[in-house]
Design an enzyme around this catalytic site. Structure first.
Site, PDB file in Angstrom:
ATOM      1  N   ASN A 140      17.779  74.083  20.088  1.00  0.00           N
ATOM      2  CA  ASN A 140      18.667  75.064  19.450  1.00  0.00           C
ATOM      3  C   ASN A 140      17.908  75.850  18.377  1.00  0.00           C
ATOM      4  OD1 ASN A 140      21.232  76.282  19.253  1.00  0.00           O
ATOM      5  ND2 ASN A 140      21.675  75.117  17.397  1.00  0.00           N
ATOM      6  N   LEU A 171      32.310  80.977  11.229  1.00  0.00           N
ATOM      7  CA  LEU A 171      32.823  82.217  10.648  1.00  0.00           C
ATOM      8  C   LEU A 171      31.729  83.180  10.192  1.00  0.00           C
ATOM      9  CD1 LEU A 171      35.277  83.841   9.661  1.00  0.00           C
ATOM     10  CD2 LEU A 171      35.008  82.695   7.456  1.00  0.00           C
ATOM     11  N   TYR A 194      31.969  65.456  18.235  1.00  0.00           N
ATOM     12  CA  TYR A 194      30.962  65.782  17.215  1.00  0.00           C
ATOM     13  C   TYR A 194      31.239  65.007  15.926  1.00  0.00           C
ATOM     14  CZ  TYR A 194      28.611  68.253  13.431  1.00  0.00           C
ATOM     15  OH  TYR A 194      27.872  68.541  12.308  1.00  0.00           O
ATOM     16  N   ASP A 252      41.806  72.861  13.751  1.00  0.00           N
ATOM     17  CA  ASP A 252      41.457  73.366  12.414  1.00  0.00           C
ATOM     18  C   ASP A 252      42.423  72.836  11.360  1.00  0.00           C
ATOM     19  OD1 ASP A 252      39.231  74.783  13.036  1.00  0.00           O
ATOM     20  OD2 ASP A 252      40.114  76.776  12.783  1.00  0.00           O
ATOM     21  N   LYS A 305      29.130  61.876  13.754  1.00  0.00           N
ATOM     22  CA  LYS A 305      28.781  61.807  12.323  1.00  0.00           C
ATOM     23  C   LYS A 305      29.296  60.503  11.707  1.00  0.00           C
ATOM     24  CE  LYS A 305      26.482  65.595  12.021  1.00  0.00           C
ATOM     25  NZ  LYS A 305      25.019  65.438  12.074  1.00  0.00           N
ATOM     26  N   TYR A 346      27.672  67.630   4.159  1.00  0.00           N
ATOM     27  CA  TYR A 346      27.645  69.059   3.873  1.00  0.00           C
ATOM     28  C   TYR A 346      29.017  69.663   4.086  1.00  0.00           C
ATOM     29  CZ  TYR A 346      22.781  68.317   5.604  1.00  0.00           C
ATOM     30  OH  TYR A 346      21.528  67.856   5.883  1.00  0.00           O
ATOM     31  N   ILE A 392      19.294  74.670   8.804  1.00  0.00           N
ATOM     32  CA  ILE A 392      19.178  74.006   7.498  1.00  0.00           C
ATOM     33  C   ILE A 392      17.770  73.437   7.325  1.00  0.00           C
ATOM     34  CG2 ILE A 392      20.191  72.262   5.974  1.00  0.00           C
ATOM     35  CD1 ILE A 392      22.770  72.468   7.727  1.00  0.00           C
ATOM     36  N   SER A 403      28.617  65.332   7.443  1.00  0.00           N
ATOM     37  CA  SER A 403      29.423  66.546   7.371  1.00  0.00           C
ATOM     38  C   SER A 403      30.786  66.245   6.765  1.00  0.00           C
ATOM     39  CB  SER A 403      29.615  67.069   8.798  1.00  0.00           C
ATOM     40  OG  SER A 403      30.661  68.007   8.849  1.00  0.00           O
TER      41      SER A 403
HETATM   42  P1  NAD Z   1      20.514  73.539  14.074  1.00  0.00           P
HETATM   43  O1  NAD Z   1      21.005  73.418  15.472  1.00  0.00           O
HETATM   44  O2  NAD Z   1      20.080  74.885  13.593  1.00  0.00           O
HETATM   45  O3  NAD Z   1      19.326  72.509  13.819  1.00  0.00           O
HETATM   46  C1  NAD Z   1      19.217  71.282  14.497  1.00  0.00           C
HETATM   47  C2  NAD Z   1      17.797  71.179  15.031  1.00  0.00           C
HETATM   48  O4  NAD Z   1      17.663  69.943  15.728  1.00  0.00           O
HETATM   49  C3  NAD Z   1      17.452  72.299  16.025  1.00  0.00           C
HETATM   50  O5  NAD Z   1      16.224  72.884  15.669  1.00  0.00           O
HETATM   51  C4  NAD Z   1      17.362  71.566  17.368  1.00  0.00           C
HETATM   52  O6  NAD Z   1      16.423  72.187  18.229  1.00  0.00           O
HETATM   53  C5  NAD Z   1      16.951  70.175  16.932  1.00  0.00           C
HETATM   54  N1  NAD Z   1      17.337  69.107  17.854  1.00  0.00           N
HETATM   55  C6  NAD Z   1      18.552  68.882  18.415  1.00  0.00           C
HETATM   56  N2  NAD Z   1      18.501  67.806  19.217  1.00  0.00           N
HETATM   57  C7  NAD Z   1      17.236  67.324  19.136  1.00  0.00           C
HETATM   58  C8  NAD Z   1      16.574  66.219  19.733  1.00  0.00           C
HETATM   59  N3  NAD Z   1      17.199  65.403  20.589  1.00  0.00           N
HETATM   60  N4  NAD Z   1      15.285  66.010  19.437  1.00  0.00           N
HETATM   61  C9  NAD Z   1      14.623  66.823  18.582  1.00  0.00           C
HETATM   62  N5  NAD Z   1      15.195  67.896  18.005  1.00  0.00           N
HETATM   63  C10 NAD Z   1      16.489  68.128  18.273  1.00  0.00           C
HETATM   64  O7  NAD Z   1      21.653  72.952  13.110  1.00  0.00           O
HETATM   65  P2  NAD Z   1      21.779  72.994  11.533  1.00  0.00           P
HETATM   66  O8  NAD Z   1      22.919  73.869  11.188  1.00  0.00           O
HETATM   67  O9  NAD Z   1      20.467  73.242  10.913  1.00  0.00           O
HETATM   68  O10 NAD Z   1      22.263  71.500  11.271  1.00  0.00           O
HETATM   69  C11 NAD Z   1      21.361  70.458  10.934  1.00  0.00           C
HETATM   70  C12 NAD Z   1      22.133  69.153  10.831  1.00  0.00           C
HETATM   71  O11 NAD Z   1      23.165  69.312   9.847  1.00  0.00           O
HETATM   72  C13 NAD Z   1      22.831  68.727  12.112  1.00  0.00           C
HETATM   73  O12 NAD Z   1      22.763  67.321  12.208  1.00  0.00           O
HETATM   74  C14 NAD Z   1      24.256  69.164  11.890  1.00  0.00           C
HETATM   75  O13 NAD Z   1      25.168  68.398  12.623  1.00  0.00           O
HETATM   76  C15 NAD Z   1      24.407  68.930  10.405  1.00  0.00           C
HETATM   77  N6  NAD Z   1      25.477  69.746   9.819  1.00  0.00           N
HETATM   78  C16 NAD Z   1      25.464  71.106   9.995  1.00  0.00           C
HETATM   79  C17 NAD Z   1      26.492  71.876   9.481  1.00  0.00           C
HETATM   80  C18 NAD Z   1      26.533  73.365   9.720  1.00  0.00           C
HETATM   81  O14 NAD Z   1      27.609  73.964   9.607  1.00  0.00           O
HETATM   82  N7  NAD Z   1      25.415  74.038  10.021  1.00  0.00           N
HETATM   83  C19 NAD Z   1      27.519  71.274   8.736  1.00  0.00           C
HETATM   84  C20 NAD Z   1      27.487  69.888   8.536  1.00  0.00           C
HETATM   85  C21 NAD Z   1      26.450  69.146   9.094  1.00  0.00           C
HETATM   86  N1  UDP Z   2      37.286  81.126  11.616  1.00  0.00           N
HETATM   87  C1  UDP Z   2      37.920  82.280  12.036  1.00  0.00           C
HETATM   88  N2  UDP Z   2      37.343  83.008  13.038  1.00  0.00           N
HETATM   89  C2  UDP Z   2      36.162  82.659  13.625  1.00  0.00           C
HETATM   90  C3  UDP Z   2      35.512  81.470  13.168  1.00  0.00           C
HETATM   91  C4  UDP Z   2      36.113  80.722  12.168  1.00  0.00           C
HETATM   92  O1  UDP Z   2      38.973  82.639  11.528  1.00  0.00           O
HETATM   93  O2  UDP Z   2      35.695  83.350  14.539  1.00  0.00           O
HETATM   94  C5  UDP Z   2      37.885  80.349  10.503  1.00  0.00           C
HETATM   95  C6  UDP Z   2      38.253  78.908  10.851  1.00  0.00           C
HETATM   96  O3  UDP Z   2      39.556  78.851  11.381  1.00  0.00           O
HETATM   97  C7  UDP Z   2      38.101  78.201   9.489  1.00  0.00           C
HETATM   98  C8  UDP Z   2      36.966  78.974   8.812  1.00  0.00           C
HETATM   99  O4  UDP Z   2      36.907  80.246   9.475  1.00  0.00           O
HETATM  100  O5  UDP Z   2      39.279  78.392   8.723  1.00  0.00           O
HETATM  101  C9  UDP Z   2      35.619  78.298   8.922  1.00  0.00           C
HETATM  102  O6  UDP Z   2      35.362  78.010  10.291  1.00  0.00           O
HETATM  103  P1  UDP Z   2      33.964  77.428  10.783  1.00  0.00           P
HETATM  104  O7  UDP Z   2      34.057  77.203  12.257  1.00  0.00           O
HETATM  105  O8  UDP Z   2      32.857  78.303  10.282  1.00  0.00           O
HETATM  106  O9  UDP Z   2      33.821  76.045   9.995  1.00  0.00           O
HETATM  107  P2  UDP Z   2      34.750  74.721  10.056  1.00  0.00           P
HETATM  108  O10 UDP Z   2      36.036  75.061  10.736  1.00  0.00           O
HETATM  109  O11 UDP Z   2      33.934  73.753  10.813  1.00  0.00           O
HETATM  110  O12 UDP Z   2      34.947  74.334   8.642  1.00  0.00           O
END
Ligand code: NAD
Ligand code: UDP
Length: 337
Positions: free
Chosen positions: A34, A198, A147, A293, A151, A175, A11, A123
């Site tokens: 990551n 997914l 996790y 889930d 949050k 998000y 993101i 989240s």
């Molecule tokens: P991502 O893992 O791609 O990005 C996170 C970044 O943070 C990575 O580049 C990682 O190297 C860096 N990082 C982790 N720990 C660190 C530390 N201690 N010091 C410095 N850098 C560090 O994840 P993303 O999908 O881009 O998510 C970004 C944020 O959004 C996260 O806080 C995540 O929890 C939150 N979020 C993500 C989702 C999703 O589904 N992707 C959904 C809801 C919330």
């Molecule tokens: N899911 C699935 N197979 C996978 C990964 C996810 O069927 O390999 C389903 C999961 O049960 C949920 C949806 O896809 O209904 C989204 O899952 P994801 O892990 O991407 O997001 P979250 O569960 O955190 O909303």
């Protein structure tokens, strides 16, 4: 200047582009645990300019202080953190250390440097198993895994900070399910190992890296029995951060906002849309539900429109087309393509 912690991640990298387009200067701070420098190199190509970045850990006060010494930081977008639910159950201490201690050290250094504006990546997981959908910001909060608790606790920490000192300006962005990739196909989601989420799993199945998608549960109370989520294009999500920054100076209280589309799609809806976008078959089989889930999760996004003037603009077809462009151009992600 905006400090973007975790700016090399999925993101964060898309948000860097949105910030640049909106005319914000920024510096990325990431320990690349990551992600890789390659994502930032690609962002540089897309925006056609060099990016300022510092390699460091948010838990390390000296690393962070060096950023404040070298750049005039006005606000922080705080993405850095660990995000895998299953891993958080196996390694709770790592998650609490990285996500909670990391935020505490970050805020301590911000305070020391009189920088008190923060946009935090929360989240939809903080809603636990919602009693009804669509989900509004004032719904009860709960968490069922470490996790999710990080949050929830981070939200509380930031609210407490505001209570202690009303100069703090805090925006909590909740998000829903980010998917998709930048139109260029040059940056996207690059999970390590077997994807938990997914969309990357579907994309890797379509490109031939995985044999078959396991659909977790076919007996939920949803239109086709599979789980329903609110998938949101990562470029729309990135734009939400720009809107948050444009709002932050005028805040009178902590602002908590859902970033979702308001549309719920099932796992099988996503499979079909991806097949259409990619022209590939996505083999799947329905297996047992995944522990923890929920059946349905989608946002009421009306508050985001009201307070930020933001709403999602990209639909499910565009999400799948853009994910496919990224996946097919980079079958092995950033490092091995
Ligand atoms: P991502 O893992 O791609 O990005 C996170 C970044 O943070 C990575 O580049 C990682 O190297 C860096 N990082 C982790 N720990 C660190 C530390 N201690 N010091 C410095 N850098 C560090 O994840 P993303 O999908 O881009 O998510 C970004 C944020 O959004 C996260 O806080 C995540 O929890 C939150 N979020 C993500 C989702 C999703 O589904 N992707 C959904 C809801 C919330
Ligand atoms: N899911 C699935 N197979 C996978 C990964 C996810 O069927 O390999 C389903 C999961 O049960 C949920 C949806 O896809 O209904 C989204 O899952 P994801 O892990 O991407 O997001 P979250 O569960 O955190 O909303």
């Amino acid at each position: 200047m905006i400090l973007v912690t975790g700016g090399a991640g999925y993101i964060g990298s898309h948000t860097c582009i949105a910030l640049d387009e909106a005319g914000f200067d920024f510096v990325v701070f990431d320990n690349f645990c990551n992600s890789s420098l390659e994502s930032l190199k690609r962002v540089e190509k897309i925006i056609n300019k060099e990016i300022a970045y510092v390699e460091g850990d948010i838990r390390n006060a000296n690393d962070l202080q060096s950023v404040f010494d070298n750049y005039k930081i006005d606000s922080v977008i705080h993405f850095a953190g660990l995000k895998a639910v299953g891993e958080s159950i196996e390694k709770p201490l790592e998650y609490y250390d990285n996500n909670l201690n990391g935020t505490i050290v970050l805020c301590t250094i911000m305070k020391k440097n009189n920088c008190k504006k923060i946009v935090f990546s929360s989240s939809a997981t903080v809603y636990g198993d919602p009693h009804t959908t669509p989900i509004k910001e004032d719904f009860p909060l709960s968490a069922t895994n470490p996790y999710g608790r990080t949050k929830l606790f981070n939200e509380e920490i930031l609210r407490d900070l505001y209570t202690s000192d009303h100069d703090w300006k805090v925006i909590l962005l909740r998000y829903f399910n980010p998917v998709g990739a930048h139109k260029s196909g040059m940056i996207g989601e690059d999970p390590n190992g077997i994807p938990n989420n997914l969309m990357p799993f579907i994309a890797q199945t379509a490109v031939g890296k995985r044999d078959e998608l396991s659909v977790f549960g076919g007996d939920y109370d949803t239109h086709d029995g599979t789980g329903v989520r609110d998938y949101i294009h990562v470029v729309d999500l990135a734009q939400g951060h720009v809107k948050a920054l444009q709002k932050i100076d005028s805040l009178k209280e902590v602002l908590t906002v859902n970033l979702g589309t308001g549309n719920g799609y099932s796992v099988l809806d996503m499979v079909k849309a991806f097949e259409k976008a990619s022209g590939k078959k996505v083999a799947y089989k329905i297996v047992q539900r995944r522990a923890g889930d929920i059946a349905k999760c989608f946002a009421d996004p009306s508050y985001a429109l009201e307070v930020l003037g933001w709403k999602a603009t990209k639909g499910i077809d565009e999400m799948c087309e853009d994910s496919w462009r990224w996946q097919s151009n980079n079958p092995n992600g950033y490092t091995k393509s």
